[in-house]
Design an enzyme around this catalytic site. Structure first.
Site: not given
Ligand code: F6R
Length: 606
Positions: A2, A27, A74, A98-99, A479, A483, A486, A502, A601
């Site tokens: 958070c 956050r 969050w 936060n935590g 990846e 994408k 998410e 497999h 994020k």
């Molecule tokens: C996916 C994404 C997450 C981050 C992950 C690590 O699009 O953004 O999977 O890559 O949470 O975050 P960082 O790079 O900030 O350690």
């Protein structure tokens, strides 16, 4: 994960608390709230969902006060409702947290037995009640707070506000970061430099276990034994300028389109255009004699590490292990003394990655981090920091940070290959020339946006999507799937193309789109064979290759011809179409692209 903010001064704080929460929304955005105190009462406004909902509440019921705290959530314990929104409060104390408080159940039962009435399902609310309990027993705010910290298990960054104190906020950190900002007759508390940056350019990062008494005239910092300590005050370079979407409908699309520029900016730091060679800052270890490399990260950043594993092993001939930080930190990995451990993180604050870094340090590793936020916790604990120059990444789905991470890793691989005599001059020249062209090639790839949009239209009703690739394109397949999941909420998986038979091939029918990432190169024919195995089972294949590859692949109904490039740089360039595909599918689905549901994020809880 958070975001928290606190202000103590002599001017109204409500608007500035909300502005700081806007900077902290990355956050978490499950709920938001602020509280002010000091006049004998705690006054709060809280709202479920995005910050705009809190702003609506405040429009109808403004919050006066010159001392206050704020929170963007969050959710960990308790649904993302207004009742579970912070600040949590009694009639004497309000708390933002936060935590995670791991022993909250025991504490809650003990406090309920004493007559405390809880209003939320959160772990955080026990903190407000514990501090209140201390005050009720005649303790000072400082004594009640310190006694509370001693009883908490788990991770926390806290801001505590008192109904009867108009010039005292208490902050504390254990496991989660907390910053103190020094103003002129005003003091600030925040989750990170970004929270307090525009309010103050003089900041202090509290050390692990510290707690702080914050008054408008200054701060008294205590360490975990409650002794008064001095901590360094440094100047903060966090820009105050507003970050906007420009003419783009979403930050994610803007950030996808920024890639040619920011990859170029990153190359400018690690690649000398005159000599045509990659270079690194001085390292406090001998690159020629690194016994082993371990790369640890989470999510998209971990996929950057997985691509680099192929590069390090093939080009620099050094053994590499990769892992996701949440697994690595607890598996007691054996690491050779003097090994190199690389941590990759956009935010530099990811809790699992930071914990993994500390484990690697305890095992005698040299610590190099690749981060997009140079002043972040991970950067501050590294021996060498290799910043990416992606600029602020606002969209929750990582795009430009990923390709910049790959760019830094590619330069590190080439530098290490030279140091180890693992590459001859001719091969080095070819790879360096290929890397130098990535920005302009990325621009060419983005020209295919319309075609990708039309492919997205063909896939919009899919329930599941598979991505396949081999070698360094396998992490790009994962990846691409991440994408898509998410931001569009369509189920997707990335597989090594050779693994399809497999198991996953059982999923294939005419309703499952399969994205095949197959640039020309040593693995092309193998990947195309796997593609034909899928086509033979009615799979709807979408092939991403180059002109030569498309010609050799035979009749494939859906394809995109990407530039013909050396296999070395293909993973960087093939990342762009999978980002665009996810983006367009999400637009067609009507999801919240920059702030997808359930995500944040920066992931600062484990
Ligand atoms: C996916 C994404 C997450 C981050 C992950 C690590 O699009 O953004 O999977 O890559 O949470 O975050 P960082 O790079 O900030 O350690």
């Amino acid at each position: 994960m958070c975001g928290i903010i606190g202000i103590v001064g002599d001017r109204p704080v409500s608007d500035r608390l909300v502005e700081a929460l806007r900077r902290l929304e990355y956050r978490g955005y499950d709920s938001a709230g602020i509280a002010t105190g000091g006049a004998g009462v705690i006054d709060r406004r809280r709202a479920e969902g995005k910050l705009d909902n809190l702003i609506d509440v405040l429009d109808g019921a403004p919050l006066p006060g010159t001392i206050g705290i704020g929170h963007t959530r969050w959710a960990t314990h308790g649904a993302p409702t207004k009742n579970n929104a912070h600040p949590h409060a009694t009639d004497r104390v309000a708390v933002v947290h936060n935590g995670i408080i791991e022993n909250f159940q025991v504490l809650r039962e003990e406090l309920i037995a004493k007559g405390h009435v809880f209003q939320s399902e959160t772990d955080s609310e026990v903190i407000a009640h514990l501090v209140t309990d201390g005050l009720d027993q005649g303790q000072t705010p400082q004594q009640a707070a310190a006694a509370t910290f001693a009883r908490l298990h788990g991770a926390f960054a806290l801001g505590i506000l008192f109904s009867d104190e108009d010039d005292l906020l208490i902050g504390a950190r254990r496991g989660s970061p907390l910053v103190v900002g020094y103003g002129d007759g005003e003091m600030y508390l925040g989750s990170d430099a970004m929270a307090v940056g525009p309010l103050s350019n003089r900041i202090c990062y509290l050390a692990e276990g510290d707690w702080v008494e914050l008054r408008s005239a200054g701060a008294i910092i205590h360490d975990e034994t409650d002794a008064i300590v001095e901590r360094e005050i440094r100047s903060s370079s966090v820009a105050a300028e507003a970050i906007d979407k420009g003419n783009y409908p979403h930050f994610m699309l803007k950030e996808i389109y920024e890639q040619p520029t920011v990859i170029g900016d990153t190359l400018n730091t690690y690649f000398n255009a005159l000599s045509g060679k990659a270079h690194m800052p001085p390292m406090p270890f001998d690159m020629a004699n690194v016994p082993k490399i371990t790369i640890v990260a989470c999510g998209t950043a971990a996929y950057a590490g997985s691509v680099a594993k192929y590069w390090f092993e093939q080009i620099a001939r050094v053994s590499v292990e990769t892992d996701v930080a949440s697994e690595f930190r607890y598996r007691e990995a054996a690491m050779p003394e003097g090994g190199l451990a690389i941590f990759v993180s956009q935010s530099g604050e990811t809790a699992d990655t930071l914990a993994a870094l500390r484990y690697a340090r305890s095992q005698g590793q040299h610590i190099v981090s690749i981060v997009n936020v140079p002043d972040s916790s991970i950067a501050r604990e590294s021996d060498v920091v290799l910043p990416t120059h992606a600029g602020p990444e606002i969209g929750v789905a990582s795009t430009k940070a990923f390709t910049c991470q790959l760019t830094v890793l590619a330069c590190l691989v080439l530098t290490m290959a030279r140091a180890r005599n693992a590459i001859d001059d001719a091969r080095e020249a070819i790879l360096c020339a290929a890397l130098a062209h990535v920005p302009e090639l990325a621009r060419d790839v983005l020209q295919h946006d319309d075609r990708i949009l039309s492919i997205a239209g063909d896939m919009v009703d899919a329930r599941d999507v598979l991505y396949i690739g081999r070698g360094s394109l396998f992490p790009i397949a994962m990846e691409g799937a991440l994408k898509l999941k998410e931001i569009s909420y369509i189920h997707a998986e990335g597989y090594a193309a050779g693994e399809m038979k497999h198991g996953p091939i059982a999923l294939v029918d005419d309703g499952v789109p399969i994205i095949v990432l197959a640039p020309s190169g040593p693995l092309f024919e193998k990947t195309v064979s796997n593609m034909h195995e899928v086509i033979a089972r009615q799979g709807q294949v979408f092939l991403l290759s180059d002109e030569a590859g498309l010609k050799a692949a035979g009749d494939v109904p859906h394809s995109i011809a990407l530039p013909d490039v050396d296999a070395f740089i293909a993973p960087i360039l093939y990342a762009l179409p999978v980002q665009l595909l996810a983006y367009h599918l999400a637009v067609l689905k009507g999801t919240d692209i920059d702030q997808p549901r359930n995500l944040a994020k920066s992931v600062t809880v484990e």
